[in-house]
Write a protein that holds these residues in place. Sequence first.
Motif, PDB file in Angstrom:
ATOM      1  N   MET A  49      57.254  54.468  60.441  1.00 49.03           N
ATOM      2  CA  MET A  49      56.706  54.867  61.725  1.00 49.03           C
ATOM      3  C   MET A  49      57.826  55.000  62.741  1.00 49.03           C
ATOM      4  O   MET A  49      58.764  54.218  62.746  1.00 49.03           O
ATOM      5  N   ASN A  50      57.691  55.996  63.598  1.00 47.15           N
ATOM      6  CA  ASN A  50      58.645  56.165  64.684  1.00 47.15           C
ATOM      7  C   ASN A  50      58.005  55.651  65.950  1.00 47.15           C
ATOM      8  O   ASN A  50      57.025  56.196  66.438  1.00 47.15           O
ATOM      9  N   GLY A  51      58.515  54.605  66.527  1.00 46.15           N
ATOM     10  CA  GLY A  51      57.885  53.967  67.674  1.00 46.15           C
ATOM     11  C   GLY A  51      58.415  54.406  69.004  1.00 46.15           C
ATOM     12  O   GLY A  51      58.064  53.848  70.034  1.00 46.15           O
ATOM     13  N   ALA A  52      59.273  55.410  69.059  1.00 46.25           N
ATOM     14  CA  ALA A  52      59.854  55.832  70.328  1.00 46.25           C
ATOM     15  C   ALA A  52      58.774  56.392  71.241  1.00 46.25           C
ATOM     16  O   ALA A  52      57.982  57.227  70.840  1.00 46.25           O
ATOM     17  N   GLN A  53      58.742  55.904  72.483  1.00 44.82           N
ATOM     18  CA  GLN A  53      57.734  56.342  73.427  1.00 44.82           C
ATOM     19  C   GLN A  53      58.247  57.441  74.356  1.00 44.82           C
ATOM     20  O   GLN A  53      57.569  57.816  75.294  1.00 44.82           O
ATOM     21  N   ASP A  54      59.455  57.946  74.130  1.00 47.62           N
ATOM     22  CA  ASP A  54      59.983  59.007  74.978  1.00 47.62           C
ATOM     23  C   ASP A  54      59.790  60.366  74.344  1.00 47.62           C
ATOM     24  O   ASP A  54      60.306  61.357  74.822  1.00 47.62           O
ATOM     25  N   GLN A  55      59.026  60.440  73.251  1.00 42.42           N
ATOM     26  CA  GLN A  55      58.858  61.696  72.549  1.00 42.42           C
ATOM     27  C   GLN A  55      57.704  62.506  73.111  1.00 42.42           C
ATOM     28  O   GLN A  55      56.721  61.975  73.625  1.00 42.42           O
ATOM     29  N   VAL A  56      57.847  63.797  72.978  1.00 41.49           N
ATOM     30  CA  VAL A  56      56.779  64.743  73.267  1.00 41.49           C
ATOM     31  C   VAL A  56      56.434  65.433  71.962  1.00 41.49           C
ATOM     32  O   VAL A  56      57.325  65.911  71.260  1.00 41.49           O
ATOM     33  N   ALA A  57      55.158  65.475  71.626  1.00 46.66           N
ATOM     34  CA  ALA A  57      54.713  66.174  70.432  1.00 46.66           C
ATOM     35  C   ALA A  57      53.995  67.453  70.836  1.00 46.66           C
ATOM     36  O   ALA A  57      53.113  67.427  71.695  1.00 46.66           O
ATOM     37  N   ILE A  58      54.392  68.568  70.227  1.00 48.40           N
ATOM     38  CA  ILE A  58      53.738  69.856  70.439  1.00 48.40           C
ATOM     39  C   ILE A  58      53.063  70.228  69.127  1.00 48.40           C
ATOM     40  O   ILE A  58      53.717  70.317  68.091  1.00 48.40           O
ATOM     41  N   VAL A  63      48.930  68.114  61.704  1.00 48.34           N
ATOM     42  CA  VAL A  63      48.476  66.888  62.358  1.00 48.34           C
ATOM     43  C   VAL A  63      47.007  66.677  62.022  1.00 48.34           C
ATOM     44  O   VAL A  63      46.159  67.538  62.290  1.00 48.34           O
ATOM     45  N   GLU A  64      46.710  65.519  61.431  1.00 51.11           N
ATOM     46  CA  GLU A  64      45.366  65.250  60.944  1.00 51.11           C
ATOM     47  C   GLU A  64      44.546  64.401  61.900  1.00 51.11           C
ATOM     48  O   GLU A  64      43.310  64.448  61.867  1.00 51.11           O
ATOM     49  N   ASP A  65      45.223  63.650  62.774  1.00 50.68           N
ATOM     50  CA  ASP A  65      44.467  62.785  63.673  1.00 50.68           C
ATOM     51  C   ASP A  65      45.346  62.402  64.858  1.00 50.68           C
ATOM     52  O   ASP A  65      46.567  62.266  64.720  1.00 50.68           O
ATOM     53  N   ILE A  66      44.715  62.232  66.024  1.00 47.58           N
ATOM     54  CA  ILE A  66      45.402  61.785  67.233  1.00 47.58           C
ATOM     55  C   ILE A  66      44.603  60.627  67.811  1.00 47.58           C
ATOM     56  O   ILE A  66      43.397  60.752  68.018  1.00 47.58           O
ATOM     57  N   THR A  67      45.277  59.517  68.073  1.00 47.05           N
ATOM     58  CA  THR A  67      44.624  58.339  68.638  1.00 47.05           C
ATOM     59  C   THR A  67      45.360  57.910  69.896  1.00 47.05           C
ATOM     60  O   THR A  67      46.594  57.829  69.907  1.00 47.05           O
ATOM     61  N   ARG A  68      44.614  57.624  70.963  1.00 43.77           N
ATOM     62  CA  ARG A  68      45.226  57.114  72.190  1.00 43.77           C
ATOM     63  C   ARG A  68      45.562  55.636  71.998  1.00 43.77           C
ATOM     64  O   ARG A  68      44.709  54.845  71.567  1.00 43.77           O
ATOM     65  N   ARG A 106      49.170  58.142  69.017  1.00 43.51           N
ATOM     66  CA  ARG A 106      49.634  58.032  67.631  1.00 43.51           C
ATOM     67  C   ARG A 106      49.114  59.225  66.854  1.00 43.51           C
ATOM     68  O   ARG A 106      47.911  59.486  66.825  1.00 43.51           O
ATOM     69  N   LEU A 107      50.038  59.942  66.216  1.00 39.09           N
ATOM     70  CA  LEU A 107      49.694  61.109  65.422  1.00 39.09           C
ATOM     71  C   LEU A 107      49.839  60.777  63.950  1.00 39.09           C
ATOM     72  O   LEU A 107      50.843  60.174  63.539  1.00 39.09           O
ATOM     73  N   LEU A 108      48.865  61.181  63.150  1.00 32.37           N
ATOM     74  CA  LEU A 108      48.951  61.079  61.701  1.00 32.37           C
ATOM     75  C   LEU A 108      49.214  62.471  61.148  1.00 32.37           C
ATOM     76  O   LEU A 108      48.447  63.410  61.397  1.00 32.37           O
ATOM     77  N   ALA A 109      50.316  62.596  60.407  1.00 28.46           N
ATOM     78  CA  ALA A 109      50.710  63.898  59.879  1.00 28.46           C
ATOM     79  C   ALA A 109      51.605  63.707  58.666  1.00 28.46           C
ATOM     80  O   ALA A 109      52.509  62.857  58.684  1.00 28.46           O
ATOM     81  N   GLY A 110      51.364  64.476  57.630  1.00 21.07           N
ATOM     82  CA  GLY A 110      52.218  64.444  56.450  1.00 21.07           C
ATOM     83  C   GLY A 110      52.325  63.092  55.791  1.00 21.07           C
ATOM     84  O   GLY A 110      53.370  62.768  55.209  1.00 21.07           O
ATOM     85  N   GLY A 120      52.541  60.271  57.268  1.00 20.77           N
ATOM     86  CA  GLY A 120      53.188  59.301  58.146  1.00 20.77           C
ATOM     87  C   GLY A 120      52.558  59.324  59.517  1.00 20.77           C
ATOM     88  O   GLY A 120      51.561  60.003  59.768  1.00 20.77           O
ATOM     89  N   GLN A 121      53.133  58.533  60.421  1.00 26.04           N
ATOM     90  CA  GLN A 121      52.611  58.503  61.777  1.00 26.04           C
ATOM     91  C   GLN A 121      53.756  58.526  62.784  1.00 26.04           C
ATOM     92  O   GLN A 121      54.878  58.093  62.500  1.00 26.04           O
ATOM     93  N   HIS A 122      53.446  59.060  63.965  1.00 31.71           N
ATOM     94  CA  HIS A 122      54.432  59.214  65.021  1.00 31.71           C
ATOM     95  C   HIS A 122      53.794  58.767  66.326  1.00 31.71           C
ATOM     96  O   HIS A 122      52.719  59.239  66.688  1.00 31.71           O
TER      97      HIS A 122
END
Length: 366
Positions: free
Chosen positions: A1-10, A128-133, A140-144, A146-148
């Motif tokens: 898991m990548n826990g960095a909170q400075d990321q932007v996901a598009i 991206v299969e799921d997005i959770t606040r 938190r994004l679930l994709a491939g 893994g999670q981001h």
Amino acid sequence: MNGAQDQVAIIGGGFAGTALAVLLRATLPADARVLLFEPAPRAGPGLAYGTADPSHVLNVPAGGMSLHPDRPGHFAEWLASRPDAPAAPPEGGPVFAERVLYGTYLEEQLAAAMAAPGAALRLLRQRVEDITRLPGGGFRLLAGGGQHDVARVLLAPGGFASAPGQPPHLAGNPWDPATLEGIDPAATVLLVGMGLTMVDMLLSLRRRGHQGRVVAISRHGWLPAAHVAGPFPPPWPVEAPRGAGPASWCRVLRREAARAAAAGQPWQAVMDGARAQVQRVWQGWSMAQRATFLRHGRTAWNLHRHRLAPSIAGRLAGECASGGLETLAARLESWQPEADGTVTALLRPRHGAPRRLAVARIVLCT
């Protein structure tokens, strides 16, 4: 898991997602990472610019298609540097490039943004299969598999193609490579919808050597309008009154078009002058006003706002004049496959009696 909170996901790597990723990479702090999710083999062109047909042309001049806001002439300069750059129109005026070239431009700009020194833009070919606040903020994004964890999620899924329909008789997705395959070159083809997608399908049919008649239908039977041939006139100044609803906005445009015509200027200059007002007007409308516009004004707006390149408009006019293209204000009520492989379409005209039409294929271009 990548826990960095400075990321932007598009999510979505077509034109909108690519443009946003390139812009964010240029404007965010150097340590802010951007993740671009796109499961398709190509990132950049998306549906709009993924066509490989050279007859499909941009409906905006090259000078207005830069991916970089601080360099408005960037795409035009990129285009001019290529050996396959289109020639300037003989009547003067701006260049309209092939959409396939713009798709290449988008791919190159995305690759350059990812390869820039210190760049923290990553392309993930995953769905991206799921997005959770998350409780503490972010998502938190679930994709491939893994999670981001990211601070912000930006959705750029683009325009969705239609469902497959019921091939081979009814093609629901005009961008499917199989849509125009296996059609008798002399047979009639029915295109449902009369916007820019219909024009693309007509051009693709002709490029494939189709000689038969093409019938296009829509609720109003209106074809897209064209850009001015030759040099563009300056934008006509348009100011929408604060609080103007859809009907008032239309009256403003009609009034200014009449004033422009009296001054010897085309209505296209009025539409170009209105562009700067569009976001403010739309954002000022209530949900009820937006619904009213979408129901009653959207078709007319799209036909005048999203215009054809003059060369394409000329080809379309030629098709109509020769009888190669017949346009009808009608809707497709039903259709029935026949034993010989053709289709009988029942059309319900806006005025007049129902009409039966024998065609080789029906393509939904809505």
